[in-house]
Design a protein around this motif. Structure first.
Motif, PDB file in Angstrom:
ATOM      1  N   TYR A  75       0.864  -1.188   0.000  1.00  0.00           N
ATOM      2  CA  TYR A  75       0.000   0.000   0.000  1.00  0.00           C
ATOM      3  C   TYR A  75       0.894   1.229   0.000  1.00  0.00           C
ATOM      4  O   TYR A  75       1.827   1.326   0.799  1.00  0.00           O
ATOM      5  N   CYS A  76       0.599   2.175  -0.881  1.00  0.00           N
ATOM      6  CA  CYS A  76       1.347   3.423  -0.966  1.00  0.00           C
ATOM      7  C   CYS A  76       0.439   4.575  -0.550  1.00  0.00           C
ATOM      8  O   CYS A  76      -0.656   4.734  -1.097  1.00  0.00           O
ATOM      9  N   ALA A  77       0.891   5.353   0.428  1.00  0.00           N
ATOM     10  CA  ALA A  77       0.143   6.532   0.873  1.00  0.00           C
ATOM     11  C   ALA A  77       0.923   7.779   0.487  1.00  0.00           C
ATOM     12  O   ALA A  77       2.161   7.773   0.454  1.00  0.00           O
ATOM     13  N   ARG A  78       0.206   8.846   0.213  1.00  0.00           N
ATOM     14  CA  ARG A  78       0.834  10.098  -0.194  1.00  0.00           C
ATOM     15  C   ARG A  78       0.364  11.249   0.686  1.00  0.00           C
ATOM     16  O   ARG A  78      -0.701  11.190   1.280  1.00  0.00           O
ATOM     17  N   GLY A  79       1.200  12.284   0.752  1.00  0.00           N
ATOM     18  CA  GLY A  79       0.826  13.472   1.496  1.00  0.00           C
ATOM     19  C   GLY A  79       1.278  13.413   2.947  1.00  0.00           C
ATOM     20  O   GLY A  79       2.065  12.560   3.358  1.00  0.00           O
ATOM     21  N   LYS A 118       7.020  12.375   1.166  1.00  0.00           N
ATOM     22  CA  LYS A 118       5.850  12.840   0.408  1.00  0.00           C
ATOM     23  C   LYS A 118       5.000  11.652  -0.029  1.00  0.00           C
ATOM     24  O   LYS A 118       3.814  11.794  -0.298  1.00  0.00           O
ATOM     25  N   ALA A 119       5.641  10.488  -0.131  1.00  0.00           N
ATOM     26  CA  ALA A 119       4.931   9.245  -0.459  1.00  0.00           C
ATOM     27  C   ALA A 119       5.719   8.093   0.147  1.00  0.00           C
ATOM     28  O   ALA A 119       6.952   8.102   0.105  1.00  0.00           O
ATOM     29  N   TYR A 120       5.013   7.130   0.692  1.00  0.00           N
ATOM     30  CA  TYR A 120       5.697   6.012   1.358  1.00  0.00           C
ATOM     31  C   TYR A 120       4.907   4.738   1.102  1.00  0.00           C
ATOM     32  O   TYR A 120       3.676   4.718   1.207  1.00  0.00           O
TER      33      TYR A 120
END
Length: 334
Positions: free
Chosen positions: A180-184, A230-232
């Motif tokens: 899963y990649c989350a941004r912000g 910024k994204a992980y």
């Protein structure tokens, strides 16, 4: 005072969000989570406490002593802590004064003779003086602290340089992972929350007790060490035939060789030191960016931060104090 988000506090006071989480972990400050609001926020009391911490850190007071100072109402004990630090500073000032005198002697000798002759550095009498110097090294042992000078008689090892004994060479086997990649803002925490929830709901620790968890920054553009991502993206290994929910992505990791290093005292400057070790190696090449998984829309062949003992952490509810990370830098043999 309005509640402030972690990113705003980080910006206002020049410290990373990871440092804020560390201060929370050791009980120095507390954040709040409002209902239906995903981000951590801080009230006036927490921000005021943070200012006290920053002042004490600027005065080179170690975190362990700051905990004692801020959680102690005994004035006598607090004064004693300050006196200990004054004593350590006196010793360091004396040592630094000696170092300054010796360096000035070197400079004058070379200037007078107009010849770069370093035999003086090996002078036996001078070595005896240098060998007696000692610098307080309590700072280097503190979590998230600035590196301090070690004993000067160990100066043959370049300070802040990662040594061979600090690095392990491992081979990660091929595996299937759910990602899963989350941004912000707060992307690392959000990605962790999503993956951890999937692990618990799927009973993955029972289905796959050897599961492993990896994470990496996949921000567009470079992000400085200590700056918020910024994204992980977070991975967790799963059985090859396991289906994943639609909000997750199933990837095939081909495996590969990595230079591994257990993160020292949560100091993420170790990424830079690990890269320097790889780049100077006569046995291994830097393989950052080498394709190692599919699909790879968020980047392929990057370094990982692996949460060690993920199975145990999952069963304990992912408490911050239990966390330990391996830094994994992709390499290949020369």
């Amino acid at each position: 005072m309005e509640l402030q988000k972690a990113s705003q506090v980080s910006k206002d006071y020049g410290i990373s969000t990871r440092m804020l989480r560390y201060y929370e972990q050791v009980g120095l400050i507390k954040s709040l989570r409002q209902e239906d609001y995903a981000y951590r926020v801080y009230d006036e009391s927490a921000v005021s406490r943070l200012r006290q911490i920053i002042v004490l850190r600027k005065l080179r007071v170690p975190v362990k002593q700051i905990i004692s100072i801020l959680n102690n109402s005994d004035a006598v004990q607090i004064v004693e802590i300050f006196r200990q630090n004054i004593s350590q500073l006196d010793k360091e000032i004396t040592a630094l004064s000696t170092v300054k005198s010796i360096l000035m002697r070197f400079a004058e000798e070379i200037k007078e003779k107009a010849d770069v002759n370093l035999k003086l550095i090996g002078d036996e009498a001078l070595f005896s003086i240098i060998d007696t110097l000692s610098f307080p090294n309590n700072q280097i042992k503190e979590i998230k602290e600035e590196l301090s000078m070690e004993e000067l008689n160990n100066a043959s090892e370049t300070l802040n340089k990662m040594m061979d004994k600090d690095v392990r060479i491992i081979f990660l086997p091929p595996m299937t992972v759910a990602t899963y990649c989350a941004r912000g803002e707060g992307c690392e925490g959000k990605a962790n929350d999503v993956i951890n929830k999937f692990v618990m709901e799927a009973g993955l620790t029972k289905i796959k007790p050897d599961l492993r968890q990896f994470g990496f920054d996949c921000s567009d553009g470079a992000v400085g060490v200590g700056e918020p991502s910024k994204a992980y993206e977070i991975w967790v290994s799963i059985p090859d035939d396991m289906e994943v929910p639609g909000h997750l992505i199933k990837r095939k990791f081909n495996g590969g060789m990595y230079a591994a290093h257990v993160l020292r005292t949560w100091d993420f400057q170790d990424w830079r030191l690990l890269k320097e070790w790889v780049d100077s190696s006569d046995k291994y090449d830097n393989a950052w960016g080498e394709p190692r998984w599919t699909p790879d829309e968020t980047g392929s062949g990057q370094g990982f931060e692996e949460q060690l003992n993920y199975w145990g952490n999952a069963n304990r509810g992912f408490r911050m104090e239990d966390m330990q990370l391996d830094l994994l830098f992709p390499i290949r043999e020369k």
